[in-house]
Design an enzyme around this catalytic site. Structure first.
Site, PDB file in Angstrom:
ATOM      1  N   ASN A   1     -49.108  45.020  48.856  1.00  0.00           N
ATOM      2  CA  ASN A   1     -48.592  43.638  48.892  1.00  0.00           C
ATOM      3  C   ASN A   1     -48.823  42.960  47.554  1.00  0.00           C
ATOM      4  OD1 ASN A   1     -47.875  42.918  51.787  1.00  0.00           O
ATOM      5  ND2 ASN A   1     -49.852  43.932  51.983  1.00  0.00           N
TER       6      ASN A   1
ATOM      7  N   LYS B   1     -48.707  26.988  54.324  1.00  0.00           N
ATOM      8  CA  LYS B   1     -49.189  26.314  55.537  1.00  0.00           C
ATOM      9  C   LYS B   1     -50.352  25.377  55.207  1.00  0.00           C
ATOM     10  CE  LYS B   1     -47.731  29.992  58.667  1.00  0.00           C
ATOM     11  NZ  LYS B   1     -48.097  31.002  59.651  1.00  0.00           N
TER      12      LYS B   1
ATOM     13  N   ASP C   1     -23.429  42.375  43.207  1.00  0.00           N
ATOM     14  CA  ASP C   1     -23.890  42.935  44.477  1.00  0.00           C
ATOM     15  C   ASP C   1     -23.983  44.452  44.296  1.00  0.00           C
ATOM     16  OD1 ASP C   1     -24.224  43.967  46.992  1.00  0.00           O
ATOM     17  OD2 ASP C   1     -22.768  42.633  47.957  1.00  0.00           O
TER      18      ASP C   1
ATOM     19  N   GLY D   1     -38.451  41.310  52.557  1.00  0.00           N
ATOM     20  CA  GLY D   1     -39.166  40.119  53.010  1.00  0.00           C
ATOM     21  C   GLY D   1     -40.504  40.488  53.610  1.00  0.00           C
TER      22      GLY D   1
ATOM     23  N   ASP E   1     -28.830  40.842  39.619  1.00  0.00           N
ATOM     24  CA  ASP E   1     -29.231  40.482  40.986  1.00  0.00           C
ATOM     25  C   ASP E   1     -28.019  39.867  41.679  1.00  0.00           C
ATOM     26  OD1 ASP E   1     -30.664  39.102  43.304  1.00  0.00           O
ATOM     27  OD2 ASP E   1     -32.386  39.885  42.216  1.00  0.00           O
TER      28      ASP E   1
ATOM     29  N   TYR F   1     -38.225  49.618  57.147  1.00  0.00           N
ATOM     30  CA  TYR F   1     -38.353  49.360  55.703  1.00  0.00           C
ATOM     31  C   TYR F   1     -39.081  50.547  55.043  1.00  0.00           C
ATOM     32  CZ  TYR F   1     -40.379  47.029  51.550  1.00  0.00           C
ATOM     33  OH  TYR F   1     -40.792  46.695  50.281  1.00  0.00           O
TER      34      TYR F   1
HETATM   35  P1  NAD Z   1     -37.625  40.002  46.099  1.00  0.00           P
HETATM   36  O1  NAD Z   1     -36.924  39.849  47.400  1.00  0.00           O
HETATM   37  O2  NAD Z   1     -38.176  38.775  45.461  1.00  0.00           O
HETATM   38  O3  NAD Z   1     -36.680  40.749  45.046  1.00  0.00           O
HETATM   39  C1  NAD Z   1     -35.684  41.653  45.423  1.00  0.00           C
HETATM   40  C2  NAD Z   1     -34.402  41.185  44.799  1.00  0.00           C
HETATM   41  O4  NAD Z   1     -33.345  42.099  45.153  1.00  0.00           O
HETATM   42  C3  NAD Z   1     -33.956  39.796  45.280  1.00  0.00           C
HETATM   43  O5  NAD Z   1     -33.858  38.881  44.219  1.00  0.00           O
HETATM   44  C4  NAD Z   1     -32.607  40.041  45.929  1.00  0.00           C
HETATM   45  O6  NAD Z   1     -31.666  39.005  45.721  1.00  0.00           O
HETATM   46  C5  NAD Z   1     -32.172  41.326  45.239  1.00  0.00           C
HETATM   47  N1  NAD Z   1     -31.117  41.972  46.007  1.00  0.00           N
HETATM   48  C6  NAD Z   1     -31.057  42.144  47.342  1.00  0.00           C
HETATM   49  N2  NAD Z   1     -29.886  42.698  47.691  1.00  0.00           N
HETATM   50  C7  NAD Z   1     -29.186  42.859  46.542  1.00  0.00           C
HETATM   51  C8  NAD Z   1     -27.897  43.361  46.257  1.00  0.00           C
HETATM   52  N3  NAD Z   1     -27.094  43.802  47.238  1.00  0.00           N
HETATM   53  N4  NAD Z   1     -27.488  43.404  44.962  1.00  0.00           N
HETATM   54  C9  NAD Z   1     -28.291  42.936  43.968  1.00  0.00           C
HETATM   55  N5  NAD Z   1     -29.519  42.448  44.189  1.00  0.00           N
HETATM   56  C10 NAD Z   1     -29.961  42.406  45.468  1.00  0.00           C
HETATM   57  O7  NAD Z   1     -38.774  41.085  46.337  1.00  0.00           O
HETATM   58  P2  NAD Z   1     -39.989  41.514  45.400  1.00  0.00           P
HETATM   59  O8  NAD Z   1     -41.216  41.102  46.099  1.00  0.00           O
HETATM   60  O9  NAD Z   1     -39.749  41.085  44.009  1.00  0.00           O
HETATM   61  O10 NAD Z   1     -39.860  43.096  45.499  1.00  0.00           O
HETATM   62  C11 NAD Z   1     -39.285  43.894  44.484  1.00  0.00           C
HETATM   63  C12 NAD Z   1     -39.287  45.342  44.929  1.00  0.00           C
HETATM   64  O11 NAD Z   1     -40.635  45.748  45.194  1.00  0.00           O
HETATM   65  C13 NAD Z   1     -38.496  45.593  46.200  1.00  0.00           C
HETATM   66  O12 NAD Z   1     -37.846  46.835  46.102  1.00  0.00           O
HETATM   67  C14 NAD Z   1     -39.566  45.657  47.264  1.00  0.00           C
HETATM   68  O13 NAD Z   1     -39.162  46.421  48.370  1.00  0.00           O
HETATM   69  C15 NAD Z   1     -40.721  46.294  46.505  1.00  0.00           C
HETATM   70  N6  NAD Z   1     -42.032  45.957  47.091  1.00  0.00           N
HETATM   71  C16 NAD Z   1     -42.493  44.672  47.060  1.00  0.00           C
HETATM   72  C17 NAD Z   1     -43.733  44.382  47.629  1.00  0.00           C
HETATM   73  C18 NAD Z   1     -44.283  42.969  47.612  1.00  0.00           C
HETATM   74  O14 NAD Z   1     -45.376  42.754  48.157  1.00  0.00           O
HETATM   75  N7  NAD Z   1     -43.623  41.989  47.027  1.00  0.00           N
HETATM   76  C19 NAD Z   1     -44.508  45.388  48.218  1.00  0.00           C
HETATM   77  C20 NAD Z   1     -43.988  46.683  48.241  1.00  0.00           C
HETATM   78  C21 NAD Z   1     -42.766  46.967  47.656  1.00  0.00           C
END
Ligand code: NAD
Length: 328
Positions: free
Chosen positions: A181, A203, A50, A84, A32, A152
């Protein structure tokens, strides 16, 4: 011992997935751009990289520094994304389109060319168009013709297709989940990237005393389904080890309005909460997706919203109290 790479292991679902893979007996490397805030030592090895940079993706995918007989991973789980809740998705369109695309292009290309046998990509139900209340369930195939509500969703759809193209060309087994979600402890709960369940819990937790008002974006009628994180990682694991090609929805079949979500949090907190609707990014009006594909593997959501909030709310109360204590 099987070796797994989890990209996005410093994030919410990624870290829960690391813990699941450890329980299943894997050697796990997490990668990460930031460490995990609450469980930084969950993986056997953690690399701060990164993944928008191609050479970093190569480092992440290479075992033992590329020495002879080292090779790459048995399984790669790609969950890293610039990510996010609705507030972030609507204010950071260019970051999402730029950063997440770069991560996915380099990771998919290198994983395929380095010979990774199995590759998981975390997509989202944001790939679907908006729905009206009461519409029948939409299947995975109905994402096309595409009309996602936000950038997104477009990025996820494009990256799904990238992964599928590499599967066709290189024979790498690709598995794609479209998450609803997801919520639970150890998820982002403040700072602007938090999603609705965490935001509501925060909240309500921030109300001093037994009574207060929280602001809710929109008119509170938007419908969503919320999947507890343990169900999500069980679904990811099952899907990864299945023969299901193409995208697969993973989500709890219980749909609630935003007001119902807020009222559930209020009820579990034991506080008397008044909802004040204010202007803000709401996203789509309604959701209703078929889970038949993931059900065909024997997956079923076990945790419904009341139980999930019961597990999440106390964790967020702890974070709110710790943050308050830090300020004093
Ligand atoms: P999160 O933001 O907690 O985790 C994503 C991680 O990716 C973060 O820790 C961030 O630091 C890392 N990241 C971002 N840019 C980076 C980079 N350039 N290099 C290395 N790491 C990087 O989100 P999450 O909720 O754990 O989601 C995980 C995956 O599931 C994501 O792909 C998200 O789009 C997908 N997703 C999540 C949800 C949800 O409700 N949480 C819903 C649909 C899809």
């Amino acid at each position: 011992m099987k070796k797994a790479l989890v990209c996005g292991a410093g994030g919410f679902i990624g870290c829960h997935l690391v813990k699941k893979l450890k329980q299943e007996g894997y050697w796990v490397r997490g990668v990460d751009i930031k460490p995990h805030e609450w469980s930084p030592d969950a993986a056997d090895e953690f690399m701060l990289l990164d993944l928008r940079i191609e050479d970093n993706c190569r480092k992440a995918l290479t075992v033992d520094g590329g020495a002879a007989n080292s090779g790459t991973f048995d399984e790669v789980y790609q969950l890293a994304a610039d990510m996010g809740g609705m507030g972030f998705i609507h204010s950071a369109e260019t970051e999402i389109m730029h950063n997440s695309v770069l991560i996915n292009i380099y990771m998919t290309d290198l994983a395929a060319r380095l010979g990774v046998p199995r590759y998981f990509f975390s997509s989202s139900v944001c790939v679907y168009r908006d729905m009206k209340h009461g519409e029948p369930e939409m299947t995975e195939a109905e994402a096309i013709p595409a009309h996602p509500d936000n950038e997104y969703g477009w990025e996820k759809l494009y990256s799904e297709r990238v992964a599928e193209a590499y599967e066709r060309r290189y024979g790498m087994q690709v598995r794609i989940a479209r998450f609803q979600n997801c919520y639970g402890p150890e998820g982002t709960w403040t700072g602007g990237r938090e999603k609705a369940p965490a935001a509501m819990c925060r909240k309500v937790a921030e109300i001093g005393g037994d009574e207060g008002t929280i602001e809710v974006w929109g008119d509170g009628s938007a419908v969503r389904s919320y999947t507890y994180v343990s169900d999500m990682v069980d679904g990811i694991y099952l899907l990864m080890h299945s023969d299901l090609h193409g995208a697969v929805n993973i989500g709890c079949p219980q749909y609630v309005t935003v007001d119902e979500l807020a009222n559930t949090v209020a009820q579990i907190s034991g506080k008397k909460v008044t909802i004040k609707h204010v202007q803000g990014p709401v996203g789509v009006q309604s959701r209703n997706f078929s889970n038949e594909r993931i059900y065909s593997l024997g997956w079923k959501a076990k945790v419904f919203i009341e139980d999930g909030i019961r597990l999440t709310y106390p964790w967020i109360v702890k974070q709110v109290e710790a943050a308050k204590a830090k300020k004093i």
